[in-house]
Scaffold this motif. Structure first.
Motif, PDB file in Angstrom:
ATOM      1  N   ARG A  42     -10.399  24.857 -26.382  1.00 39.97           N
ATOM      2  CA  ARG A  42     -10.476  25.036 -25.172  1.00 39.97           C
ATOM      3  C   ARG A  42     -11.237  26.190 -25.085  1.00 39.97           C
ATOM      4  N   ARG A  55      -7.309  27.363  -9.978  1.00 39.78           N
ATOM      5  CA  ARG A  55      -6.883  27.968 -11.375  1.00 39.78           C
ATOM      6  C   ARG A  55      -5.585  26.973 -12.004  1.00 39.78           C
ATOM      7  N   PRO A  56      -4.716  26.549 -11.424  1.00 38.01           N
ATOM      8  CA  PRO A  56      -3.841  25.480 -11.897  1.00 38.01           C
ATOM      9  C   PRO A  56      -4.441  24.291 -12.289  1.00 38.01           C
ATOM     10  N   VAL A  85     -12.423  33.342 -16.953  1.00 36.22           N
ATOM     11  CA  VAL A  85     -12.104  32.824 -15.581  1.00 36.22           C
ATOM     12  C   VAL A  85     -12.639  33.435 -14.465  1.00 36.22           C
ATOM     13  N   VAL A 101       2.105  23.921 -19.213  1.00 37.96           N
ATOM     14  CA  VAL A 101       0.723  23.166 -19.303  1.00 37.96           C
ATOM     15  C   VAL A 101       0.370  22.575 -20.683  1.00 37.96           C
ATOM     16  N   VAL A 119      -9.793  28.085 -19.637  1.00 41.88           N
ATOM     17  CA  VAL A 119      -8.845  27.087 -19.635  1.00 41.88           C
ATOM     18  C   VAL A 119      -7.503  27.316 -20.313  1.00 41.88           C
ATOM     19  N   HIS A 127     -10.028  36.383 -21.594  1.00 38.51           N
ATOM     20  CA  HIS A 127      -9.634  35.148 -20.859  1.00 38.51           C
ATOM     21  C   HIS A 127     -10.104  35.367 -19.409  1.00 38.51           C
ATOM     22  N   ASP A 134      -6.543  30.657 -20.339  1.00 43.30           N
ATOM     23  CA  ASP A 134      -5.991  31.433 -19.463  1.00 43.30           C
ATOM     24  C   ASP A 134      -4.734  32.141 -19.616  1.00 43.30           C
ATOM     25  N   SER A 135      -4.844  32.700 -20.907  1.00 49.85           N
ATOM     26  CA  SER A 135      -3.506  33.475 -21.425  1.00 49.85           C
ATOM     27  C   SER A 135      -3.148  34.685 -20.711  1.00 49.85           C
ATOM     28  N   ARG A 181       4.642  26.515 -22.669  1.00 49.47           N
ATOM     29  CA  ARG A 181       4.372  26.405 -21.418  1.00 49.47           C
ATOM     30  C   ARG A 181       4.423  25.080 -20.750  1.00 49.47           C
ATOM     31  N   ARG A 194      -6.475  24.792 -15.642  1.00 54.54           N
ATOM     32  CA  ARG A 194      -5.666  24.970 -16.795  1.00 54.54           C
ATOM     33  C   ARG A 194      -5.090  23.539 -17.201  1.00 54.54           C
ATOM     34  N   SER A 195      -4.706  22.632 -16.619  1.00 55.22           N
ATOM     35  CA  SER A 195      -4.152  21.441 -17.151  1.00 55.22           C
ATOM     36  C   SER A 195      -5.461  20.453 -17.313  1.00 55.22           C
TER      37      SER A 195
END
Length: 720
Positions: A273, A342-343, A289, A232, A277, A285, A279-280, A230, A346-347
């Motif tokens: 993590r 959210r993005p 979140v 990220v 984070v 997850h 967030d699969s 991915r 994740r990063s």
């Protein structure tokens, strides 16, 4: 002992020596001994050595907690503080006086303190929990590198095996460490490093590119999946590359050991993590979140209610703008935050913050990795602080997409001091308490002055050793000794195996070297034989040429002798005919390089008129001798004219010849200095043994020939 002293700075070793020699230290040891002895008495243990290692550690910590805060303990702390300050200041003053550094005294104090902290952390990695004092502070580069390495070295799980496995694959099968999508990963890494504005410092670095590509390619090969990585995951590798950039060249790929360390840290970080984070998309997850977004929403409403209102308004469709209930507004807020942050979560804020600010955020994250719940709280606080810092810009947003664009553009402008100020003002106490609560309540307090057991607090956190009988303790001690012997034997076996492996490698290297030496000797021998053949051929040609020349000389001698014994004719031969016959036998000398005269053919004298009546005073023999002498005189004149030239050419030739003679004299003197170290006195060379004369003469001739060739090469280069 010498090796241990080299690990620490001199000022720290001096500080330790002063502390151990102080009376405060002696008093502290005595009180600590009394506290341990009382515990042994209460636990019905006769000797401290009968305890196991965990029991010894437990007794030591209990005793330390018991005397902590007392007069002796406080006195020792004050003494340590004074001596540390004094030793560090003396070392810095010495540097300023003796080394004259360019840095200021403050810089030197910070550098020396950093060096001491690094040496202590390397010696005792468990002291990493003391780094909570760096909360809300960006770590210096070297401490940051060591801190990330300590917190991301999870030997209890798989990190060490991953690092070892990666190194083994590089040594045995490097292809296995490369993903099937290695080319795709390379392209994404190159595009990301060259296009992302927050990665400007890494742009154009060959070492960073290859290190990032190798890390991600190995990570994907370990996953054993056909799905590509991915985006990220590419982003999360960048901070590790930046931290390790001082150990990576910008023009060459990084060494394997550096990549192995990055692989270990990166894979441990991915495995540690939080679920929100990762967030699969799994149910677990998604629940994490939702819980994280709920925490951010509540914190945002409490600290920055105007931002929460803006998000609620912007994410409500226009046709549904009605008076909403409190529950409905909160639902809209969480929905808006879900889309907005959210993005970014994740990063872990990569590409949203510039690199120095991002590393400050990650420093606090690393410090709290081992503290349950800390990183959830930290990431929520950072998110709320970020939204609060750009709230004025968020007011300009007209739509959710516009708000996301503003978030991405404005967050890159935030600095470390802005975050530090907000966190110190609103969140520092809570974060510090959360980070240190386990350390404060980890051990029970035992007062040595009490005869009864004190009121224990959180005693369940400790493993209390059970009461045992002497024979049981003796058996346990024997088992410990047997286990210690087994471990020692195992270490010896490992060391023996390592030495044998080293010896095998050394033998292989020697065999390879011998083979290469044999090949070189064979090549040299072949070249020597070829040169010897060439020398023999040249010698044979010279001998044949000498034989031919000698034959011609002998023939000429015979002809000359025949001419001498030949009877004179009835009349005297003409000078012209005699000159012609001798001129055909004598070869003209070659032209001199210094002379510019063109050699003309030998001029034959005009025929002398024959006397009608020969002079009776000259016999035929005298006439023949006169003709030969006259020919030789004219030949000598021609040779002199060719060799020495005439007029201006003769002056030039004489001047050049004189220069060559002087240069030759200088070369002889220089050669004497090179060979003998001085210029020889007249007759000194003749007094030397013949062998030494021959050897030194050859050396001097070689040197003179070398210098002549060098001068000739320079003259040719100038003419060109």
């Amino acid at each position: 002992m010498a090796g241990a002293q080299q690990t620490y700075p001199k000022w720290l070793l001096a500080c330790k020596q002063h502390i151990t020699d102080s009376k405060e230290w002696d008093s502290f040891l005595k009180e600590l001994h009394d506290a341990i002895q009382q515990q042994l008495t209460q636990s019905h243990v006769q000797y401290f050595s009968d305890l196991s290692e965990p029991e010894k550690e437990l007794f030591m910590e209990r005793a330390t907690q018991a005397i902590k805060g007392g007069t002796v303990y406080n006195g020792l702390c004050k003494k340590v503080s004074v001596i540390t300050d004094q030793s560090l200041n003396e070392d810095v003053s010495r540097q300023l006086l003796e080394e004259s550094p360019m840095d200021t005294k403050t810089d030197l104090v910070i550098e020396s303190a950093e060096e001491g902290a690094l040496s202590l952390l390397k010696k005792w990695p468990d002291m990493k929990n003391k780094l909570y004092i760096c909360l809300n502070q960006p770590l210096p580069l070297h401490i940051r590198q060591l801190t990330w390495r300590l917190y991301l070295s999870n030997t209890k799980e798989y990190s060490y095996s991953v690092r070892k496995h990666y190194i083994d694959q590089l040594n045995t099968n490097p292809r296995a460490a490369i993903s099937m999508y290695d080319y795709d990963i390379s392209q994404k890494c190159e595009t990301l490093l060259n296009s992302e504005p927050t990665f400007n410092d890494l742009r154009g670095s060959v070492g960073i590119f290859y290190g990032m590509k190798a890390t991600l390619s190995y990570y994907h090969s370990i996953l054993k999946t056909k799905n590509r990585l991915r985006d990220v995951e590419h982003l999360l590798a960048v901070p590790f590359m930046d931290v390790a950039s001082t150990n990576i060249s910008r023009r060459e790929p990084p060494p394997g050991r550096v990549v192995a360390l990055i692989v270990e840290e990166f894979m441990t970080f991915l495995g540690s993590r939080p679920g929100f984070v990762v967030d699969s998309g799994s149910d677990d997850h998604n629940d994490e979140v939702i819980a994280f977004i709920d925490k951010v929403a509540k914190l945002l409403q409490r600290r920055h209610p105007e931002v929460s209102r803006m998000i609620t308004e912007k994410f409500v469709p226009v046709k549904e703008k009605i008076v909403a209930t409190e529950t409905g507004s909160y639902a809209l807020l969480t929905e808006g935050l879900m889309t907005l942050i959210r993005p970014m979560i994740r990063s872990v804020f990569v590409t949203y913050l510039k690199m120095d600010t991002l590393l400050y955020i990650w420093d606090q994250y690393m410090i709290g990795v081992d503290t349950p719940g800390f990183n959830n709280e930290w990431l929520a606080i950072v998110t709320v602080t970020l939204l609060g810092l750009i709230k004025e810009k968020l007011k300009e947003a007209t739509s959710p997409a516009h708000m996301e664009k503003i978030l991405k553009a404005e967050s890159c402008k935030l600095t470390v001091p802005q975050f530090q100020y907000e966190i110190k003002l609103h969140y520092y106490k809570d974060l510090f308490s959360l980070l240190t609560k386990d350390q404060k309540a980890a051990m029970p307090i035992l007062d040595p002055t009490q005869a009864q057991h004190p009121p224990w607090r959180h005693w369940y956190n400790d493993v209390i050793p059970p009461h045992t009988k002497p024979q049981d303790r003796r058996k346990a001690r024997e088992e410990r000794e047997a286990e210690r012997d087994r471990q020692l034997q195992q270490q010896k076996d490992v060391e023996t195996a390592r030495k044998e492996q080293d010896q095998r490698e050394r033998r292989d290297e020697e065999e390879t070297f011998l083979k290469m030496a044999a090949v070189d000797r064979q090549r040299v021998e072949e070249e020597r034989i070829a040169l010897q053949d060439q020398l023999d051929e040249e010698r044979r040609r010279r001998i044949e040429a000498e034989k031919r020349a000698q034959a011609e000389i002998d023939q000429l001698k015979l002809e000359l002798a025949a001419m001498k014994h030949t009877k004179p004719p009835s009349r005297a031969p003409s000078t012209n005919s005699m000159s012609s016959n001798i001129s055909r036998l004598i070869i003209a000398p070659p032209p001199s390089r210094a002379s510019k005269i063109t050699i003309e053919p030998l001029v034959v004298l005009p025929p002398v008129e024959e006397a009608r009546t020969p002079t009776p005073a000259q016999t035929p023999t005298e006439q023949r001798n006169k003709i030969i002498i006259d020919f030789l005189r004219r030949a000598k004149h021609g040779v002199d004219k060719v060799a020495h030239a005439e007029g201006n050419d003769k002056s030039d030739l004489d001047r050049e010849t004189e220069g060559y003679l002087r240069q030759n004299v200088r070369d002889i003197k220089n050669a004497q200095k090179e060979v003998f170290g001085k210029t020889l006195d007249p007759g000194e060379f003749d007094k030397m043994p013949p062998k030494k004369q021959q050897d030194t003469s050859e050396k001097m001739i070689k040197l003179m020939q070398k210098w002549r060739e060098e001068r000739r090469a320079k003259e040719l280069a100038k003419k060109r």
